[in-house]
Design a protein around this motif. Sequence first.
Motif, PDB file in Angstrom:
ATOM      1  N   ASP A   7       0.823  -1.197   0.000  1.00 46.82           N
ATOM      2  CA  ASP A   7       0.000   0.000   0.000  1.00 46.82           C
ATOM      3  C   ASP A   7       0.863   1.255   0.000  1.00 46.82           C
ATOM      4  OD1 ASP A   7      -2.353  -1.357  -0.043  1.00 46.82           O
ATOM      5  OD2 ASP A   7      -2.699  -1.304   2.112  1.00 46.82           O
ATOM      6  N   GLU A  34      -5.444   9.327   5.066  1.00 42.64           N
ATOM      7  CA  GLU A  34      -5.128   7.916   4.846  1.00 42.64           C
ATOM      8  C   GLU A  34      -3.788   7.716   4.147  1.00 42.64           C
ATOM      9  OE1 GLU A  34      -7.012   4.938   5.747  1.00 42.64           O
ATOM     10  OE2 GLU A  34      -7.507   6.585   7.101  1.00 42.64           O
ATOM     11  N   ARG A  37      -1.717   5.099   2.174  1.00 40.43           N
ATOM     12  CA  ARG A  37      -2.538   4.071   1.527  1.00 40.43           C
ATOM     13  C   ARG A  37      -3.351   4.630   0.378  1.00 40.43           C
ATOM     14  NH1 ARG A  37      -6.419   0.867   4.968  1.00 40.43           N
ATOM     15  NH2 ARG A  37      -6.972   2.904   5.818  1.00 40.43           N
ATOM     16  N   GLN A 126     -11.400   0.957  -0.550  1.00 42.25           N
ATOM     17  CA  GLN A 126     -10.477  -0.181  -0.516  1.00 42.25           C
ATOM     18  C   GLN A 126     -11.086  -1.409  -1.178  1.00 42.25           C
ATOM     19  OE1 GLN A 126      -8.418  -0.766   3.412  1.00 42.25           O
ATOM     20  NE2 GLN A 126      -9.590   1.051   3.983  1.00 42.25           N
ATOM     21  N   HIS A 129     -11.449  -0.927  -5.003  1.00 45.41           N
ATOM     22  CA  HIS A 129     -10.110  -0.992  -5.596  1.00 45.41           C
ATOM     23  C   HIS A 129      -9.614  -2.426  -5.662  1.00 45.41           C
ATOM     24  CE1 HIS A 129      -5.611  -0.816  -5.322  1.00 45.41           C
ATOM     25  NE2 HIS A 129      -5.832  -0.059  -6.373  1.00 45.41           N
TER      26      HIS A 129
END
Length: 234
Positions: A7, A34, A37, A126, A129
């Motif tokens: 990440d 974030e 990431r 997330q 993705h």
Amino acid sequence: MNTATDDQVHPIRILLVDDHKCMLWGLDRLIVSEHPRMQIVGKAGSRQEIFQALDAVEPDLILLDLDLNGESALDFLGDIQRRTPARVLVLTGLRDPQVHQRAILGGARGVLLKDVPAETILLAIQRVHAGEVWMDRSTMSRLLERLTSGSTGASSSGDPHAARIASLTAKERDIVAALVKKPGAPNKTLADSLCMSDHTLRNHLTAIYDKLGVQNRVALTLYAIEHQLAAGQA
């Protein structure tokens, strides 16, 4: 075990699309928090700005508001899909299930309401993705109910989808049936129930998408119910 490192080396590159400055600012602050990431690579507030941004950057994911200065992004969602391989996650204030259905069938990989908690937005980014489809269970249920109650099926010999459906192998039909039976199940759960690896399932799903002309698992589920692909299967 190497997820955190991966990440950091490869953050999720995000294009933010919303015509409200305050919403863009809030999303910006949320995603910046974030780092590493996630990374914002562009922002847009209109159709023109979206395509200008796509000429300049290569996002992994587009967080897309549907109402852009009175213009519906649904009208050019297909153009976005043709311009970039980035996955589209819709973030909208519209609660109309028909609008959500159009977004999913148009290629969006998920639909989020703007009043969900910040953690939910980050989790959805997330998951989408990673290749999953994001949609809350109540919306999924309403879409399936809408389709099954309004669809007459596709049993006529003149059905233009017949050749596509006929091209499915027996294993692919088993996968479709399992998906209809458990529409919200993670890929790993489906793979385990079919006695195959997650990687093998994803390869089969890609082939099925290509054959049937659908974009993702939700669109495949709706297509399967509409055309009765799982009828009579366990």
